[in-house]
Design a protein around this motif. Sequence first.
Motif, PDB file in Angstrom:
ATOM      1  N   TYR A 268      44.888  48.300  42.762  1.00  0.00           N
ATOM      2  CA  TYR A 268      45.758  47.153  42.473  1.00  0.00           C
ATOM      3  C   TYR A 268      44.944  45.888  42.252  1.00  0.00           C
ATOM      4  N   GLY A 269      45.267  45.173  41.187  1.00  0.00           N
ATOM      5  CA  GLY A 269      44.650  43.892  40.912  1.00  0.00           C
ATOM      6  C   GLY A 269      43.271  43.971  40.293  1.00  0.00           C
ATOM      7  N   ALA A 270      42.760  45.195  40.057  1.00  0.00           N
ATOM      8  CA  ALA A 270      41.389  45.336  39.568  1.00  0.00           C
ATOM      9  C   ALA A 270      41.331  45.239  38.047  1.00  0.00           C
ATOM     10  N   THR A 271      40.306  44.552  37.552  1.00  0.00           N
ATOM     11  CA  THR A 271      40.099  44.400  36.108  1.00  0.00           C
ATOM     12  C   THR A 271      38.727  44.907  35.680  1.00  0.00           C
ATOM     13  N   GLY A 272      38.185  45.875  36.407  1.00  0.00           N
ATOM     14  CA  GLY A 272      36.928  46.493  36.022  1.00  0.00           C
ATOM     15  C   GLY A 272      35.725  45.780  36.611  1.00  0.00           C
ATOM     16  N   PRO A 273      34.549  46.327  36.315  1.00  0.00           N
ATOM     17  CA  PRO A 273      34.340  47.504  35.465  1.00  0.00           C
ATOM     18  C   PRO A 273      34.442  48.840  36.190  1.00  0.00           C
ATOM     19  N   GLY A 274      34.521  48.813  37.542  1.00  0.00           N
ATOM     20  CA  GLY A 274      34.524  50.076  38.269  1.00  0.00           C
ATOM     21  C   GLY A 274      35.879  50.568  38.694  1.00  0.00           C
ATOM     22  N   ALA A 275      36.913  49.756  38.548  1.00  0.00           N
ATOM     23  CA  ALA A 275      38.276  50.131  38.935  1.00  0.00           C
ATOM     24  C   ALA A 275      39.260  49.262  38.162  1.00  0.00           C
ATOM     25  N   PHE A 276      40.492  49.753  38.009  1.00  0.00           N
ATOM     26  CA  PHE A 276      41.481  49.063  37.186  1.00  0.00           C
ATOM     27  C   PHE A 276      42.890  49.320  37.709  1.00  0.00           C
ATOM     28  N   ASP A 277      43.796  48.365  37.451  1.00  0.00           N
ATOM     29  CA  ASP A 277      45.208  48.717  37.423  1.00  0.00           C
ATOM     30  C   ASP A 277      45.597  48.806  35.957  1.00  0.00           C
ATOM     31  N   CYS A 278      46.864  49.094  35.662  1.00  0.00           N
ATOM     32  CA  CYS A 278      47.221  49.416  34.270  1.00  0.00           C
ATOM     33  C   CYS A 278      46.934  48.256  33.320  1.00  0.00           C
ATOM     34  N   SER A 279      47.386  47.061  33.670  1.00  0.00           N
ATOM     35  CA  SER A 279      47.165  45.910  32.788  1.00  0.00           C
ATOM     36  C   SER A 279      45.733  45.408  32.876  1.00  0.00           C
ATOM     37  N   GLY A 280      45.095  45.631  34.033  1.00  0.00           N
ATOM     38  CA  GLY A 280      43.699  45.244  34.171  1.00  0.00           C
ATOM     39  C   GLY A 280      42.796  46.019  33.226  1.00  0.00           C
ATOM     40  N   LEU A 281      43.134  47.284  32.982  1.00  0.00           N
ATOM     41  CA  LEU A 281      42.355  48.089  32.034  1.00  0.00           C
ATOM     42  C   LEU A 281      42.500  47.536  30.621  1.00  0.00           C
ATOM     43  N   MET A 282      43.720  47.164  30.235  1.00  0.00           N
ATOM     44  CA  MET A 282      43.933  46.595  28.901  1.00  0.00           C
ATOM     45  C   MET A 282      43.201  45.263  28.765  1.00  0.00           C
ATOM     46  N   TYR A 283      43.281  44.445  29.815  1.00  0.00           N
ATOM     47  CA  TYR A 283      42.604  43.143  29.814  1.00  0.00           C
ATOM     48  C   TYR A 283      41.104  43.320  29.625  1.00  0.00           C
ATOM     49  N   TRP A 284      40.516  44.241  30.387  1.00  0.00           N
ATOM     50  CA  TRP A 284      39.070  44.480  30.339  1.00  0.00           C
ATOM     51  C   TRP A 284      38.656  45.058  28.994  1.00  0.00           C
ATOM     52  N   ALA A 285      39.402  46.051  28.510  1.00  0.00           N
ATOM     53  CA  ALA A 285      39.038  46.707  27.253  1.00  0.00           C
ATOM     54  C   ALA A 285      39.094  45.738  26.080  1.00  0.00           C
ATOM     55  N   TRP A 286      40.143  44.915  26.041  1.00  0.00           N
ATOM     56  CA  TRP A 286      40.278  44.001  24.900  1.00  0.00           C
ATOM     57  C   TRP A 286      39.315  42.818  24.987  1.00  0.00           C
ATOM     58  N   ARG A 287      38.767  42.527  26.169  1.00  0.00           N
ATOM     59  CA  ARG A 287      37.691  41.538  26.235  1.00  0.00           C
ATOM     60  C   ARG A 287      36.493  42.034  25.426  1.00  0.00           C
ATOM     61  N   HIS A 288      36.274  43.352  25.449  1.00  0.00           N
ATOM     62  CA  HIS A 288      35.214  43.937  24.621  1.00  0.00           C
ATOM     63  C   HIS A 288      35.552  43.824  23.136  1.00  0.00           C
ATOM     64  N   GLY A 289      36.844  43.741  22.832  1.00  0.00           N
ATOM     65  CA  GLY A 289      37.287  43.569  21.455  1.00  0.00           C
ATOM     66  C   GLY A 289      37.365  42.120  21.030  1.00  0.00           C
ATOM     67  N   GLY A 290      36.944  41.208  21.901  1.00  0.00           N
ATOM     68  CA  GLY A 290      36.913  39.790  21.559  1.00  0.00           C
ATOM     69  C   GLY A 290      38.208  39.047  21.785  1.00  0.00           C
ATOM     70  N   VAL A 291      39.140  39.643  22.551  1.00  0.00           N
ATOM     71  CA  VAL A 291      40.447  39.002  22.789  1.00  0.00           C
ATOM     72  C   VAL A 291      40.684  38.904  24.290  1.00  0.00           C
ATOM     73  N   ALA A 292      41.091  37.728  24.751  1.00  0.00           N
ATOM     74  CA  ALA A 292      41.463  37.523  26.152  1.00  0.00           C
ATOM     75  C   ALA A 292      42.971  37.712  26.273  1.00  0.00           C
ATOM     76  N   LEU A 293      43.382  38.903  26.667  1.00  0.00           N
ATOM     77  CA  LEU A 293      44.805  39.181  26.842  1.00  0.00           C
ATOM     78  C   LEU A 293      45.344  38.481  28.089  1.00  0.00           C
ATOM     79  N   PRO A 294      46.655  38.257  28.154  1.00  0.00           N
ATOM     80  CA  PRO A 294      47.245  37.844  29.434  1.00  0.00           C
ATOM     81  C   PRO A 294      47.004  38.931  30.479  1.00  0.00           C
TER      82      PRO A 294
END
Length: 362
Positions: A268-294
Amino acid sequence: MQVASHRRGKPVGPSVLSRAAITVAAATAAMLTASGGADALPGPSGGGAGPGAGSGSPEDVRRQVDALYAQAEAAGQRADSAQEQERALLHKAALLQQELAEEQERANVLADRLGAMASAEYQRGGGMDPVVQLLFSAHPGDYLSRAASLAEADSRTGDELERLHAVERELQQGRVEALQQYAELEQLRRSIAAGKAEAQRRLGRAQALLGTLTAGQRDQLQQQEDAAAQLAAQAAGAALPPGEGPASAGAALALAAARSAVGMPYVYGATGPGAFDCSGLMYWAWRHGGVALPRTSQEQAFAGRRVPLSEARPGDLVIYYGDMHHVGMYAGNGMIIHAPYPGARVRYESVRDMPAVAVVRV
């Protein structure tokens, strides 16, 4: 033992939902939770039932566990949202404190300047005019409110005093605003704690339900889950049909990042790189794509352009459930990558294993 869950919902395509409808759905879910309605688990006929209700078969237990996982994740997303609000308010409070310090310094400078003027006036032997006497009044603001004008004072003294009075008013207003912000912070912190406690409570109930199964039944459920995950990974790894790759270079980078997270734990509440919640994974992945998601799935549902599920491309966000408490990333070939729930790991799954309500192209 943590037994995974399919969390399979009726396959549905994305519906066109307005912000108002979504807000009502989320508010209704929150009201049900607050009133205890969300604690009722679905029984065999869809009605409420507590742990151990129904036939007690592995499928029945898994269905009830699925409901508890969904409710726990929804509570976690509410806690994430409150934490984001807390961070924003803390930043705002820090800026306000800085402004107050600067205003106080202005007031000190003005008061020192007026004190020097009063001293000079006194030393000249002319006594102190009525306005300068305000410097020694316990409540100069009261005097000013009663004064018809500052005509009785010389222009320079009156102007300085009026500036000081204006700064003091600004300081008072700033202090009131600061108190309001701290009260709001305390409320947010209570909301965060309540969301986390609710999530843990539901997870505990899920584990208690799983504990009613025999070791053989739990093993059977785990084997089914492992087999499904393996098939999903194989499907996601197959070559994509022509024209069905990522819609942008950023989406390709986000997809590659999400793929690299497969196998990482849900926290819960994790945004990577070693653990994630569902939206935290999207947030982290899209940072690699150059976008800061909510940060939360509900906010991510409005982070781009809506497209039909039939037109989903790798890298698109797939939002699930009526209150939008879950999100995954479309990986192609009918599969998503997502962080399912606590105790599970980031994995591939069919895009239709849960009820999708929106697909968002960032």
